[in-house]
Design a protein around this motif. Structure first.
Motif, PDB file in Angstrom:
ATOM      1  N   MET A  81      46.952  37.163  38.351  1.00 44.36           N
ATOM      2  CA  MET A  81      48.021  36.278  37.866  1.00 44.36           C
ATOM      3  C   MET A  81      48.737  36.929  36.687  1.00 44.36           C
ATOM      4  O   MET A  81      49.964  36.846  36.561  1.00 44.36           O
TER       5      MET A  81
ATOM      6  N   TYR B 117      43.140  36.818  33.495  1.00 45.09           N
ATOM      7  CA  TYR B 117      43.139  36.372  34.894  1.00 45.09           C
ATOM      8  C   TYR B 117      44.030  37.405  35.580  1.00 45.09           C
ATOM      9  O   TYR B 117      45.252  37.233  35.684  1.00 45.09           O
TER      10      TYR B 117
ATOM     11  N   TYR C 203      43.399  36.959  27.223  1.00 40.17           N
ATOM     12  CA  TYR C 203      42.587  36.375  26.148  1.00 40.17           C
ATOM     13  C   TYR C 203      41.916  37.483  25.356  1.00 40.17           C
ATOM     14  O   TYR C 203      41.670  38.575  25.878  1.00 40.17           O
TER      15      TYR C 203
ATOM     16  N   PRO D  26      48.313  35.091  31.230  1.00 46.58           N
ATOM     17  CA  PRO D  26      46.946  34.657  30.941  1.00 46.58           C
ATOM     18  C   PRO D  26      46.045  35.808  30.519  1.00 46.58           C
ATOM     19  O   PRO D  26      45.251  36.350  31.299  1.00 46.58           O
TER      20      PRO D  26
ATOM     21  N   LEU E  60      42.693  27.571  32.206  1.00 47.07           N
ATOM     22  CA  LEU E  60      43.361  28.545  31.350  1.00 47.07           C
ATOM     23  C   LEU E  60      43.691  27.952  29.977  1.00 47.07           C
ATOM     24  O   LEU E  60      44.665  27.204  29.834  1.00 47.07           O
TER      25      LEU E  60
ATOM     26  N   ALA F 176      41.751  27.764  38.410  1.00 47.72           N
ATOM     27  CA  ALA F 176      41.546  28.496  37.166  1.00 47.72           C
ATOM     28  C   ALA F 176      41.775  27.561  35.985  1.00 47.72           C
ATOM     29  O   ALA F 176      42.738  26.780  35.980  1.00 47.72           O
TER      30      ALA F 176
ATOM     31  N   VAL G 150      37.282  29.401  38.196  1.00 47.13           N
ATOM     32  CA  VAL G 150      37.245  30.539  37.272  1.00 47.13           C
ATOM     33  C   VAL G 150      37.779  30.041  35.933  1.00 47.13           C
ATOM     34  O   VAL G 150      38.762  29.324  35.879  1.00 47.13           O
TER      35      VAL G 150
ATOM     36  N   ASP H 110      45.134  28.656  42.967  1.00 51.28           N
ATOM     37  CA  ASP H 110      45.523  29.899  43.649  1.00 51.28           C
ATOM     38  C   ASP H 110      46.603  30.637  42.863  1.00 51.28           C
ATOM     39  O   ASP H 110      47.631  31.060  43.394  1.00 51.28           O
ATOM     40  N   GLN H 111      46.366  30.740  41.564  1.00 56.95           N
ATOM     41  CA  GLN H 111      47.171  31.514  40.606  1.00 56.95           C
ATOM     42  C   GLN H 111      48.535  30.919  40.316  1.00 56.95           C
ATOM     43  O   GLN H 111      49.397  31.595  39.764  1.00 56.95           O
ATOM     44  N   LYS H 112      48.753  29.644  40.655  1.00 56.52           N
ATOM     45  CA  LYS H 112      50.022  28.997  40.297  1.00 56.52           C
ATOM     46  C   LYS H 112      49.713  27.835  39.360  1.00 56.52           C
ATOM     47  O   LYS H 112      48.900  26.962  39.698  1.00 56.52           O
ATOM     48  N   LEU H 113      50.367  27.844  38.201  1.00 55.01           N
ATOM     49  CA  LEU H 113      50.154  26.755  37.252  1.00 55.01           C
ATOM     50  C   LEU H 113      50.572  25.431  37.874  1.00 55.01           C
ATOM     51  O   LEU H 113      51.566  25.343  38.593  1.00 55.01           O
TER      52      LEU H 113
ATOM     53  N   GLU I  71      40.992  28.360  44.863  1.00 55.40           N
ATOM     54  CA  GLU I  71      40.506  28.790  43.552  1.00 55.40           C
ATOM     55  C   GLU I  71      41.233  28.022  42.461  1.00 55.40           C
ATOM     56  O   GLU I  71      42.464  27.981  42.425  1.00 55.40           O
TER      57      GLU I  71
ATOM     58  N   ALA J  14      45.499  26.274  37.028  1.00 55.83           N
ATOM     59  CA  ALA J  14      46.231  26.993  38.070  1.00 55.83           C
ATOM     60  C   ALA J  14      45.442  26.867  39.364  1.00 55.83           C
ATOM     61  O   ALA J  14      44.211  26.985  39.357  1.00 55.83           O
TER      62      ALA J  14
ATOM     63  N   ARG K 259      51.132  39.704  37.878  1.00 62.01           N
ATOM     64  CA  ARG K 259      52.345  39.141  38.478  1.00 62.01           C
ATOM     65  C   ARG K 259      53.226  38.512  37.406  1.00 62.01           C
ATOM     66  O   ARG K 259      54.448  38.638  37.437  1.00 62.01           O
TER      67      ARG K 259
END
Lengths: 95, 156
Positions: free
Chosen positions: B71, B68, B140, B138, A89, A87, A23, A70-73, A85, A68, B74
């Motif tokens: 994310m 996003y 934009y 995140p 960013l 991402a 994504v 699974d949504q963790k940087l 997944e 990221a 959260r």
């Protein structure tokens, strides 16, 4: 280029690659497109993930973006054991 | 007296501009708390910027926000909890909402309202939440121009 191998379920250490959803956001989304996947063989470092992304989409080579999983940087030096997944960013622009 | 903390709303991202009345609604709710001695708020407003490298007369008509989302939700919650936890106050009440989708010039992409015991904490927390959101969440924005063109927003 690494040979692509399709894989369905169980993941083991040094497993063949499997397709991970990509994504993308901001300006990077226009360079990558929608509904993309990438074959990845975990575990991988953040730097290796970035390398795989840029190898697949060379137009991202000069773009600034964080990754990221699974949504963790993920930092370049961090090792990611698994993920479904990825991402892409660019610098955030909220507020 | 044990400190009281409230962070809202449940979903920080909403479709469309943040309604103007949200400011007065939340301020009134926070003022009603007997531990609150100061309410500070911030409303971002979309400006009709004129891109310096575009033909004369070109200006921003709206910003189209995307995120996003999971994310971002959260991240907003975590930064609010972190900053509220660092605040010494009898009460820390926080409300943060950010728009998704099209926000025309003059409307609110973001509203932050803070209620705290005293003005110093309230001002510091409002500013701190805004700066943290800009760097940690995140989200934009694509500036939509009256020329039909667009440009991705860069934070300053």
């Amino acid at each position: 280029m690494k040979e692509e191998v399709m894989q369905d379920d169980a993941i083991e250490d040094d497993a063949p690659s499997r397709r991970v959803s990509i994504v993308a956001f901001g300006p990077v989304s226009e360079l990558v497109g929608e509904n993309q996947t990438l074959p990845l063989a975990f575990p991988l470092s953040g730097a290796e993930l970035r390398g795989a992304v840029v190898q697949t989409w060379p137009q991202l080579a000069q773009q600034r973006f964080s990754i990221a999983v699974d949504q963790k940087l993920v930092r370049d030096e961090q090792i990611v054991a698994n993920g479904s997944e990825l991402a892409l960013l660019p610098p955030f622009a909220g507020g | 007296m044990q400190s009281q903390t409230h962070i809202g709303p449940e979903k920080h991202l909403i479709q469309g501009p943040v309604p103007r009345e949200r400011l007065t609604e939340v301020t009134a709710a926070f003022e009603a708390n007997p531990r609150v001695g100061a309410v500070v708020s911030f409303c971002g407003v979309v400006r009709a910027d004129e891109p310096p490298d575009a033909p004369a007369g070109t200006r921003v008509e709206a910003i189209d926000f995307s995120a996003y989302e999971q994310m971002a939700e959260r991240a907003i919650r975590e930064l609010c909890e972190r900053l509220a936890g660092q605040t010494q106050s009898e009460a820390v009440l926080l409300h943060v909402e950010h728009a998704l989708g099209r926000v025309p010039v003059g409307e609110y992409p973001i509203v932050i309202v803070v209620g705290a015991g005293h003005r110093a904490e309230a001002f510091a927390l409002c500013s701190g939440v805004l700066e943290a959101l800009k760097s940690e969440v995140p989200i934009y924005g694509k500036e939509l121009l009256n020329s039909g063109g667009s440009a991705w927003k860069k934070n300053t």
